[in-house]
Motif scaffolding. Structure first.
Motif, short mmCIF file in Angstrom:
data_model
loop_
_atom_site.label_atom_id
_atom_site.label_comp_id
_atom_site.label_asym_id
_atom_site.label_seq_id
_atom_site.Cartn_x
_atom_site.Cartn_y
_atom_site.Cartn_z
N ALA A 55 0.84 -1.21 0.00
CA ALA A 55 0.00 0.00 0.00
C ALA A 55 0.87 1.25 0.00
O ALA A 55 0.57 2.22 -0.71
CB ALA A 55 -0.93 0.00 1.22
N ALA A 56 1.96 1.24 0.77
CA ALA A 56 2.86 2.40 0.80
C ALA A 56 3.52 2.60 -0.56
O ALA A 56 3.65 3.74 -1.03
CB ALA A 56 3.92 2.22 1.89
N ALA A 57 3.94 1.52 -1.21
CA ALA A 57 4.58 1.63 -2.52
C ALA A 57 3.60 2.17 -3.56
O ALA A 57 3.95 3.02 -4.39
CB ALA A 57 5.13 0.28 -2.96
N ALA A 61 3.95 5.70 -5.52
CA ALA A 61 3.88 5.77 -6.99
C ALA A 61 2.81 6.76 -7.43
O ALA A 61 3.00 7.52 -8.38
CB ALA A 61 3.62 4.39 -7.57
N GLU A 62 1.70 6.77 -6.72
CA GLU A 62 0.61 7.70 -7.04
C GLU A 62 1.05 9.15 -6.80
O GLU A 62 0.79 10.03 -7.62
CB GLU A 62 -0.61 7.37 -6.18
N ILE A 63 1.73 9.37 -5.69
CA ILE A 63 2.23 10.72 -5.39
C ILE A 63 3.22 11.16 -6.46
O ILE A 63 3.14 12.29 -6.97
CB ILE A 63 2.88 10.76 -3.99
N ASP A 87 9.41 8.41 -1.45
CA ASP A 87 9.64 7.30 -0.52
C ASP A 87 8.95 7.64 0.80
O ASP A 87 9.33 8.59 1.47
CB ASP A 87 11.14 7.07 -0.30
N LYS A 88 7.94 6.85 1.12
CA LYS A 88 7.16 7.04 2.35
C LYS A 88 6.60 8.45 2.46
O LYS A 88 6.60 9.06 3.52
CB LYS A 88 8.00 6.69 3.58
N GLY A 89 6.16 8.98 1.33
CA GLY A 89 5.54 10.31 1.31
C GLY A 89 6.52 11.46 1.20
O GLY A 89 6.10 12.61 1.08
N ALA A 114 -1.64 15.90 -2.52
CA ALA A 114 -2.11 15.19 -1.32
C ALA A 114 -1.20 14.00 -1.02
O ALA A 114 -0.79 13.28 -1.93
CB ALA A 114 -3.53 14.70 -1.53
N GLY A 115 -0.87 13.83 0.24
CA GLY A 115 -0.05 12.69 0.67
C GLY A 115 1.42 13.02 0.81
O GLY A 115 2.18 12.23 1.37
N VAL A 116 1.85 14.19 0.30
CA VAL A 116 3.25 14.58 0.41
C VAL A 116 3.52 15.03 1.85
O VAL A 116 2.87 15.92 2.36
CB VAL A 116 3.61 15.71 -0.58
#
Length: 129
Positions: A55-57, A61-63, A87-89, A114-116
């Motif tokens: 899920a993190a990967a 990738a989405e970010i 990597d991890k946001g 979002a997510g950064v």
């Protein structure tokens, strides 16, 4: 006659009591069962960890894709050499830009996704031609 009946009753009761006592002692089946439970629990934990990593990967990738799209959509940045890694946001921008303003703009665009969680701006100014 009553004595024989009483002896039979006592014998049957004693056998039942001994059987119940024997059931409380762990045998090979109980030992194997406990091992199976332990292995199953460990496997479940590992699957949970693996699922979290996947899920993190996917999220990273989405970010990365969203940051790249935002930079490419920006008229002054799309022709520049900017690499994006997440990597991890944490987003890392690397490559070259032609001005400090474009470096700041790329960082700002990345931060708006979002997510950064954080941004490492490693962009360097390329010499003007």
């Amino acid at each position: 006659m009553n004595i024989v009946k009483n002896l039979k009753l006592i014998s049957v009761s004693t056998l039942l009591a001994l059987g119940l006592i024997a059931c409380e002692k762990p045998g090979p089946a109980e030992s194997v069962g406990k091992k199976i439970d332990t292995v199953t629990d460990e496997a479940g934990e590992k699957m949970g960890e693996t699922t979290e990593k996947i899920a993190a990967a996917v999220n990273d990738a989405e970010i990365t894709a969203k940051v790249k799209a935002a930079i490419f959509a920006e008229p002054g940045l799309k022709t520049l050499q900017i690499s994006v890694d997440t990597d991890k946001g944490v987003v890392t921008l690397s490559g070259s830009v032609d001005s400090e303003q474009n470096s700041d703009r790329a960082e700002s665009l990345a931060g708006a996704v979002a997510g950064v969680k954080d941004i490492e701006n490693r962009l360097v100014l390329k010499p003007a031609k």
